[in-house]
Write an enzyme that holds these catalytic residues in place. Structure first.
Site, short mmCIF file in Angstrom:
data_model
loop_
_atom_site.label_atom_id
_atom_site.label_comp_id
_atom_site.label_asym_id
_atom_site.label_seq_id
_atom_site.Cartn_x
_atom_site.Cartn_y
_atom_site.Cartn_z
N SER B 45 0.82 -1.21 0.00
CA SER B 45 0.00 0.00 0.00
C SER B 45 0.86 1.26 0.00
O SER B 45 1.87 1.35 0.70
CB SER B 45 -0.91 0.01 1.23
OG SER B 45 -1.64 1.22 1.26
N LYS B 69 -3.76 2.73 -2.30
CA LYS B 69 -3.20 3.74 -1.40
C LYS B 69 -4.15 3.83 -0.20
O LYS B 69 -5.36 3.66 -0.35
CB LYS B 69 -3.14 5.09 -2.14
CG LYS B 69 -2.80 6.29 -1.26
CD LYS B 69 -1.36 6.27 -0.79
CE LYS B 69 -1.10 7.31 0.30
NZ LYS B 69 0.13 6.99 1.06
N GLY B 96 1.63 11.21 4.78
CA GLY B 96 0.50 11.70 5.57
C GLY B 96 -0.85 11.46 4.92
O GLY B 96 -1.76 12.29 5.03
N ASN B 123 -6.49 -0.55 1.48
CA ASN B 123 -5.82 -0.19 2.73
C ASN B 123 -6.57 0.98 3.34
O ASN B 123 -6.78 2.00 2.68
CB ASN B 123 -4.36 0.17 2.42
CG ASN B 123 -3.54 0.52 3.65
OD1 ASN B 123 -3.60 1.64 4.14
ND2 ASN B 123 -2.76 -0.42 4.13
N ASN B 151 -5.03 -0.45 8.49
CA ASN B 151 -3.75 0.19 8.77
C ASN B 151 -3.74 0.72 10.20
O ASN B 151 -4.26 1.80 10.47
CB ASN B 151 -3.52 1.32 7.76
CG ASN B 151 -2.14 1.91 7.86
OD1 ASN B 151 -1.48 1.76 8.89
ND2 ASN B 151 -1.70 2.56 6.82
N CYS B 154 0.49 3.41 10.67
CA CYS B 154 1.09 4.53 9.95
C CYS B 154 1.84 5.44 10.91
O CYS B 154 1.26 5.95 11.87
CB CYS B 154 0.02 5.34 9.20
SG CYS B 154 0.79 6.68 8.26
N ASN B 216 4.55 -2.66 8.38
CA ASN B 216 4.62 -1.30 7.86
C ASN B 216 6.06 -0.78 8.03
O ASN B 216 6.96 -1.52 8.41
CB ASN B 216 3.62 -0.41 8.61
CG ASN B 216 3.07 0.70 7.75
OD1 ASN B 216 3.83 1.36 7.04
ND2 ASN B 216 1.77 0.93 7.80
N GLY B 267 8.74 -5.67 3.45
CA GLY B 267 9.84 -4.86 3.98
C GLY B 267 11.12 -5.12 3.20
O GLY B 267 11.79 -6.13 3.40
N THR B 290 8.92 -0.24 -1.85
CA THR B 290 9.92 0.72 -2.31
C THR B 290 10.60 0.31 -3.61
O THR B 290 10.97 1.17 -4.42
CB THR B 290 10.96 0.93 -1.18
OG1 THR B 290 10.27 1.38 -0.02
CG2 THR B 290 12.01 1.94 -1.56
C1 FMN Z 1 5.90 6.44 0.06
C2 FMN Z 1 5.27 5.37 0.88
C3 FMN Z 1 3.91 5.42 1.16
C4 FMN Z 1 3.29 4.44 1.93
N1 FMN Z 1 1.95 4.51 2.19
C5 FMN Z 1 1.36 3.53 2.91
C6 FMN Z 1 -0.05 3.55 3.12
O1 FMN Z 1 -0.78 4.42 2.64
N2 FMN Z 1 -0.59 2.55 3.89
C7 FMN Z 1 0.18 1.55 4.42
O2 FMN Z 1 -0.35 0.67 5.09
N3 FMN Z 1 1.51 1.49 4.20
C8 FMN Z 1 2.11 2.45 3.46
N4 FMN Z 1 3.46 2.39 3.23
C9 FMN Z 1 4.23 1.26 3.76
C10 FMN Z 1 4.40 0.17 2.70
O3 FMN Z 1 3.17 -0.38 2.32
C11 FMN Z 1 5.30 -0.96 3.22
O4 FMN Z 1 4.73 -1.52 4.36
C12 FMN Z 1 6.69 -0.45 3.55
O5 FMN Z 1 7.10 0.44 2.56
C13 FMN Z 1 7.72 -1.57 3.67
O6 FMN Z 1 7.92 -2.24 2.45
P1 FMN Z 1 9.10 -1.87 1.41
O7 FMN Z 1 10.37 -1.84 2.20
O8 FMN Z 1 9.06 -2.95 0.39
O9 FMN Z 1 8.78 -0.55 0.86
C14 FMN Z 1 4.08 3.37 2.44
C15 FMN Z 1 5.44 3.30 2.15
C16 FMN Z 1 6.04 4.28 1.37
C17 FMN Z 1 7.50 4.17 1.06
#
Ligand code: FMN
Ligand code: FES
Lengths: 268, 328
Positions: B45, B69, B96, B123, B151, B154, B216, B267, B290
């Site tokens: 997400s 999102k 945010g 989400n 969620n 956050c 997260n 992650g 990411t």
């Molecule tokens: C820019 C950005 C926005 C994110 N927005 C959300 C979100 O809206 N809701 C949520 O549950 N996680 C959000 N996350 C967390 C990701 O879903 C994920 O749990 C976290 O990035 C770890 O995974 P990764 O290392 O593969 O990115 C966001 C992460 C990033 C980098």
């Protein structure tokens, strides 16, 4: 939008600290327009994790390697500000670097516009040269192009001989070592009423200084600016590149990077 | 190396009849409505917007699932800039929850999801338990929505957010409120920033969650030494990317050993081998986050490399890999 491994053709330092690299990657240049950009993924070739994120660069120039070629090469202009640009400058002809592009919304030039005013500072010159190139190709449209460029001193001034001959080049330097002493925004103020359309790319203080000039002019003339923000993705999926405008929160990479000056900086 | 001969036979046999591994996984066994994925690769997400951009790049239906999102009841502008800063092998974000609000999501976006052949999980985030419940009601039965990810983790908000996910009682209240307001499968997305994640995980399981997402972003910080100010709009922000992978992997392993329900690993997953690590640690599915910022094709690449791993290693069913790490 495509992702491709661009082949490095050549790199040269066009003025102190500022480099131009030419690349071959038809998928990235075919439909690209001035004001659009690519994300350069300097780490991917070595599958390195640092730097992790790609960086945005405006298209600077296009060219055909030979008159018979149907596919354009493209160039990026950058100054050495960090690991990514240092890596770009150190790559050898034949090396490959992954990029995603073309991205974003570029400049929009009205067919009827005869007088085009281009205003730039620093590496903001890059998309303006792309625009000047594209618009001076249409000789039949008898367009006049004035490009105003500002720098601290002569050593930071984009070389006039690299511009298409049709372009009238006006320079301002803060220390007065070349062109008009002062700021590029002084040149902008002088030419604003002449222009049918204006386009700008440069640092935020430049945009802020342009805003009151446009408001004082009283005609609320549109000025297309190319914004630069922090970006993680460049493709509209991270929401990191927010631009707060009169029309709501926009994403620089997807809704921009072209914005209306007074939408973003209504009060300077 | 006494097994090298048999290994060789296995490899030859695999090459002779290229096996297409069975990749299908079930994220909500025994739930009112099923959430079966054709393969374990999901987007994370907030790292794939609402999927529409990726759908323009590749056949989105190839993925196991797409996450929206994070959505709230009302539209939100999100945090000021800078929202993003890169850190070694990772990044900090403080977005945010910029989003269009649930009504517009359903009217403008879910109508597109409906035409897809891939389950989309929404989400969702509320400031209060009641807001979570109302969101779940609004989303229940909405065409194009296949599941909910709650969620409670956050890190970039003043109200709610990660606070729910740090307290087992609050976490359970949110999950229970959502579960009783919807017939959709419910995933609880946990924060990694707790002393013992198994306590929260069990509380969410007991409250009726069908699956858990671990995890997260971590709460991190970066300071500009010249200005002496934080480099993000709020002093702390969410750390993601390869930098957190070993930490997330450990949490997945601990969680999977503590609960019965499926765990989704998330992650720092950059490639297929990372995905295999999470599955071996006990994840039923994985989320790619990411990595998509560097390369928007990353989820597809992770999938292809996962298939390649299975093929090369004679794995005929991905479910055989889940939790198969040998620790003795
Ligand atoms: C820019 C950005 C926005 C994110 N927005 C959300 C979100 O809206 N809701 C949520 O549950 N996680 C959000 N996350 C967390 C990701 O879903 C994920 O749990 C976290 O990035 C770890 O995974 P990764 O290392 O593969 O990115 C966001 C992460 C990033 C980098
Ligand atoms: S840079 Fe990611 S949405 Fe614009």
């Amino acid at each position: 939008m495509r992702r491709a491994a661009a082949r490095v053709i050549q790199t040269e330092e066009i003025y102190p600290g500022t480099f131009v690299t030419w690349y071959d990657a038809p998928a990235l240049s075919q439909h690209a327009k001035p004001g659009q950009f690519v994300m350069v993924d300097a780490g991917a070739e070595r599958s390195g994790l640092d730097p992790l994120l790609p960086r945005a660069f405006s298209y600077y120039r296009f060219r055909y390697a030979s008159p018979h070629d149907s596919e354009r090469q493209f160039a990026l202009l950058y100054s050495l500000i960090g690991r990514v640009t240092e890596q770009m400058a150190s790559m050898q002809p034949g090396d490959r670097v992954w990029m995603t592009g073309p991205l974003g919304r570029g400049f929009e030039v009205r067919r009827s516009a005869a007088n085009l005013l281009l205003v730039g500072g620093g590496v903001g010159i890059a998309p303006l040269v792309a625009l000047a190139d594209a618009e001076s190709e249409h000789a039949s449209r008898s367009r006049s192009i004035v490009l105003c460029f500002g720098a601290r001193g002569a050593e930071g001034v984009y070389p006039a001989e690299l511009l298409p001959p049709q372009v009238e080049y006006q320079v301002a330097t803060e220390d007065g070592s070349m062109g008009r002493p002062g700021f590029v925004t002084d040149l902008f103020a002088e030419h604003l009423s002449w222009a049918d359309q204006s386009f700008a790319c440069g640092p935020v203080p430049m945009f802020r200084a342009m805003s009151p000039i446009v408001r004082r002019d009283g005609m609320s003339r549109p000025v297309q600016i190319l914004m630069e923000t922090e970006m993680a993705c460049g493709t509209g999926i991270c929401y990191g590149c927010a631009v707060f405008t009169k029309r709501g929160v926009k994403l620089c990479c997807k809704d921009g990077p072209r914005f209306e000056l007074l939408d973003v900086y209504p009060n300077g | 190396m006494s097994s090298s001969v048999t290994d060789l036979h296995a490899v030859r046999a695999a090459a002779a009849r290229p096996l297409t591994p069975s990749l299908s996984v079930d994220l909500a066994p025994g739930a009112k409505r099923e959430l079966t994925l054709r393969n374990p690769v999901m987007t994370a997400s907030g790292t794939s917007s609402n999927g529409l951009e990726l759908a323009r790049l590749f056949d989105i239906n190839r993925l196991g699932s797409v996450l929206s999102k994070g959505v709230t009841l009302k539209p939100r502008r999100g945090n000021p800039t800078p929202r993003i800063v890169e850190t070694p092998a990772g990044m900090l974000n403080s977005i945010g929850f910029q989003n269009v609000g649930v009504s517009k999501l359903l009217s403008d976006v879910a109508t597109v999801w409906e035409t897809w052949n891939v389950p989309v999980v929404v989400n969702m985030l509320g400031d209060t338990v009641d807001e979570f419940a109302r969101l779940a009601q609004v989303l229940d039965g909405a065409p194009g929505v296949a599941g909910l990810e709650v969620n409670i983790s956050c890190p970039n908000l003043d109200v709610g957010g990660v606070a729910f996910g740090r307290d087992p009682v609050a976490a359970a209240r949110v999950v229970e409120a959502v579960v009783t307001s919807t017939t959709l499968p419910v995933i609880a997305k946990l924060t990694p920033d707790v002393t013992d994640i198994t306590v929260i995980a069990q509380a969410c399981q007991d409250a009726g969650a069908d699956a858990l997402c671990v995890a997260n972003s971590f709460v991190g910080m970066s300071i500009d030494v010249n200005s002496r100010r934080p480099r993000t709009n709020r002093p702390v922000a969410g750390l993601t990317g390869p930098a957190i992978k070993p930490l997330a992997l450990r949490l997945v392993w601990e969680t999977a050993n503590a609960v019965e329900i499926p765990v989704i690993g998330c992650g720092g997953i950059m490639d297929g081998r990372d995905a295999v690590e999470f599955i071996l640690a006990g994840a039923t599915a994985v989320q790619v986050g990411t990595a998509s910022f560097r390369d928007p094709f990353a989820p597809i690449q992770v999938l292809e490399e996962l298939v390649q791993y299975c093929t090369e290693n004679g794995v005929s069913d991905i479910n055989d890999l889940i939790g198969a790490v040998q620790v003795d």
